[in-house]
Design a protein around this motif. Structure first.
Motif, PDB file in Angstrom:
ATOM      1  N   TYR A 235      55.095  28.263  38.754  1.00 53.50           N
ATOM      2  CA  TYR A 235      54.808  27.687  39.566  1.00 53.50           C
ATOM      3  C   TYR A 235      54.188  29.910  40.118  1.00 53.50           C
ATOM      4  N   VAL A 236      53.263  30.142  40.578  1.00 53.80           N
ATOM      5  CA  VAL A 236      52.962  31.449  40.804  1.00 53.80           C
ATOM      6  C   VAL A 236      52.229  31.530  42.184  1.00 53.80           C
ATOM      7  N   ALA A 237      52.566  32.434  43.149  1.00 52.86           N
ATOM      8  CA  ALA A 237      53.040  32.593  44.228  1.00 52.86           C
ATOM      9  C   ALA A 237      53.313  33.673  44.716  1.00 52.86           C
ATOM     10  N   PRO A 238      51.693  34.768  45.766  1.00 52.59           N
ATOM     11  CA  PRO A 238      51.716  35.131  46.211  1.00 52.59           C
ATOM     12  C   PRO A 238      52.936  36.471  47.125  1.00 52.59           C
ATOM     13  N   VAL A 239      53.181  37.473  47.560  1.00 52.81           N
ATOM     14  CA  VAL A 239      54.185  37.359  49.029  1.00 52.81           C
ATOM     15  C   VAL A 239      52.877  38.493  49.873  1.00 52.81           C
ATOM     16  N   GLY A 240      53.511  38.066  51.324  1.00 48.22           N
ATOM     17  CA  GLY A 240      52.415  38.264  51.985  1.00 48.22           C
ATOM     18  C   GLY A 240      53.221  40.241  52.204  1.00 48.22           C
ATOM     19  N   VAL A 241      52.041  40.691  52.582  1.00 46.01           N
ATOM     20  CA  VAL A 241      53.277  42.184  52.627  1.00 46.01           C
ATOM     21  C   VAL A 241      54.237  42.542  53.903  1.00 46.01           C
ATOM     22  N   GLU A 242      54.201  41.815  54.860  1.00 44.34           N
ATOM     23  CA  GLU A 242      55.301  42.053  55.788  1.00 44.34           C
ATOM     24  C   GLU A 242      56.377  40.498  55.397  1.00 44.34           C
ATOM     25  N   ALA A 243      55.692  40.021  55.354  1.00 43.27           N
ATOM     26  CA  ALA A 243      57.216  38.943  55.598  1.00 43.27           C
ATOM     27  C   ALA A 243      58.077  39.634  54.112  1.00 43.27           C
ATOM     28  N   ARG A 244      59.487  38.866  55.926  1.00 44.47           N
ATOM     29  CA  ARG A 244      60.571  39.161  55.065  1.00 44.47           C
ATOM     30  C   ARG A 244      61.040  37.832  55.801  1.00 44.47           C
ATOM     31  N   PRO A 245      61.921  36.639  55.946  1.00 45.93           N
ATOM     32  CA  PRO A 245      62.293  36.772  54.108  1.00 45.93           C
ATOM     33  C   PRO A 245      61.007  36.316  54.003  1.00 45.93           C
ATOM     34  N   VAL A 246      60.516  36.155  52.607  1.00 44.24           N
ATOM     35  CA  VAL A 246      59.294  35.852  51.507  1.00 44.24           C
ATOM     36  C   VAL A 246      58.886  33.939  51.868  1.00 44.24           C
ATOM     37  N   ARG A 247      58.058  33.448  52.678  1.00 44.92           N
ATOM     38  CA  ARG A 247      58.114  32.226  52.803  1.00 44.92           C
ATOM     39  C   ARG A 247      56.964  31.600  51.738  1.00 44.92           C
ATOM     40  N   GLN A 248      57.138  30.875  50.773  1.00 42.82           N
ATOM     41  CA  GLN A 248      55.554  30.695  49.765  1.00 42.82           C
ATOM     42  C   GLN A 248      55.776  29.085  50.016  1.00 42.82           C
ATOM     43  N   GLU A 249      54.990  28.267  49.423  1.00 47.71           N
ATOM     44  CA  GLU A 249      55.126  26.558  49.210  1.00 47.71           C
ATOM     45  C   GLU A 249      53.932  26.974  47.954  1.00 47.71           C
ATOM     46  N   ALA A 250      53.558  25.592  47.437  1.00 45.02           N
ATOM     47  CA  ALA A 250      53.837  25.117  46.099  1.00 45.02           C
ATOM     48  C   ALA A 250      53.485  22.745  46.447  1.00 45.02           C
ATOM     49  N   GLU A 251      52.159  23.051  45.568  1.00 44.30           N
ATOM     50  CA  GLU A 251      52.578  21.565  45.405  1.00 44.30           C
ATOM     51  C   GLU A 251      52.939  20.997  43.760  1.00 44.30           C
TER      52      GLU A 251
END
Length: 267
Positions: free
Chosen positions: A136-152
């Motif tokens: 699963y490949v996911a981008p990281v928001g520039v200012e997001a801490r902690p990093v939050r991501q989603e994937a099906e």
């Protein structure tokens, strides 16, 4: 001296909430390997080698497409396929090494940095006990801490869970500590939570020798624990899901998630 590679010592936890609660927890350690530092690490160490047998070892063909091609090259392909801009910065892989020739990693995580030092993306490489791999490949928001991501969910992992799920990731990137929390949601809400967390230690022979005593045969114990808990789930009469065909593509694309209120998700 390696600048970025390290050891993380901590714990894996896994909780299932329905239809019958089930939980596990065990002590683990991981190597964080900067892909550009592995050869230098192996050259300095008597206990760690690359692509040959040792007490601890890293084998390139255990990862990616298993061809042994440079992993950084494969990560670049995955990011490009996902439409994620990357300028060939550092890639650091959190994984368990081979110990006395044996390894099994349910999840290995690539942290992909830009040349400016900012984290740009993560690649979660998932291995199941049927010998299959999917990432699963996911981008990281520039200012997001902690990093939050989603994937099906696209890949079969457990015979006790189907594919109709969505993953929510919360990540504290490598520093003095590391934390990855994965919540699995289905149509009825949160079904599972899996997490890893650890504290940073120097990656050297003295620490590796100590970990051999405190975490003997770690990778074999991880595999044994998976099968032991599968037997416990069978005893609880959990529904058995048919093993679907693996995805046609090696990569699935996730997305950066909208931040939740502070404190809404904790490891």
């Amino acid at each position: 001296m390696n600048r970025h590679s390290a050891l993380y010592v901590g714990r894996v936890r896994h909780s299932r909430f329905r239809p019958r609660p089930h939980a596990l927890s065990y002590r683990v350690f991981w190597m964080l390997l900067d892909l550009d530092e592995i050869d230098a690490l192996a050259k300095r160490s008597r206990l760690f080698s690359r692509n040959r047998f040792n007490l601890y070892a890293f084998r390139d063909a255990d990862y990616g497409d298993r061809s042994g091609r440079p992993l950084k090259e494969q990560v670049a392909e995955a990011l490009a396929a996902a439409g994620i801009g990357w300028d060939d910065g550092a890639v650091r892989l959190l994984t368990m090494p081979r110990i006395l020739g044996y390894a099994f990693n349910p999840v290995s995580t690539y942290f992909c940095y830009g040349r400016d030092g900012n984290l740009r993306a993560t690649v979660y490489e998932v291995h199941n006990t049927f010998g299959e791999i999917h990432s699963y490949v996911a981008p990281v928001g520039v200012e997001a801490r902690p990093v939050r991501q989603e994937a099906e969910k696209r890949f079969h992992v457990s015979p006790f869970m189907g594919l109709a799920m969505r993953y929510a990731f919360q990540v504290e990137p490598p520093g003095e500590r590391i934390s990855i929390v994965i919540d699995g949601h289905d149509a009825e809400g949160r079904l599972i939570t899996a997490s890893l967390s650890g504290e940073r230690h120097t990656l050297d022979d003295s620490t590796l020798l100590r970990l051999l005593a405190t975490h003997p045969l770690l990778t074999l114990k991880v595999t044994a624990a998976i099968h032991w808990h599968a037997l416990r789930l069978i005893a609880k009469r959990m529904r058995w899901c048919t093993h679907p065909a693996p995805p046609q593509h090696r990569f699935s694309t996730g997305r950066a998630a909208t931040p939740h209120p502070k404190g809404s998700m904790q490891p």
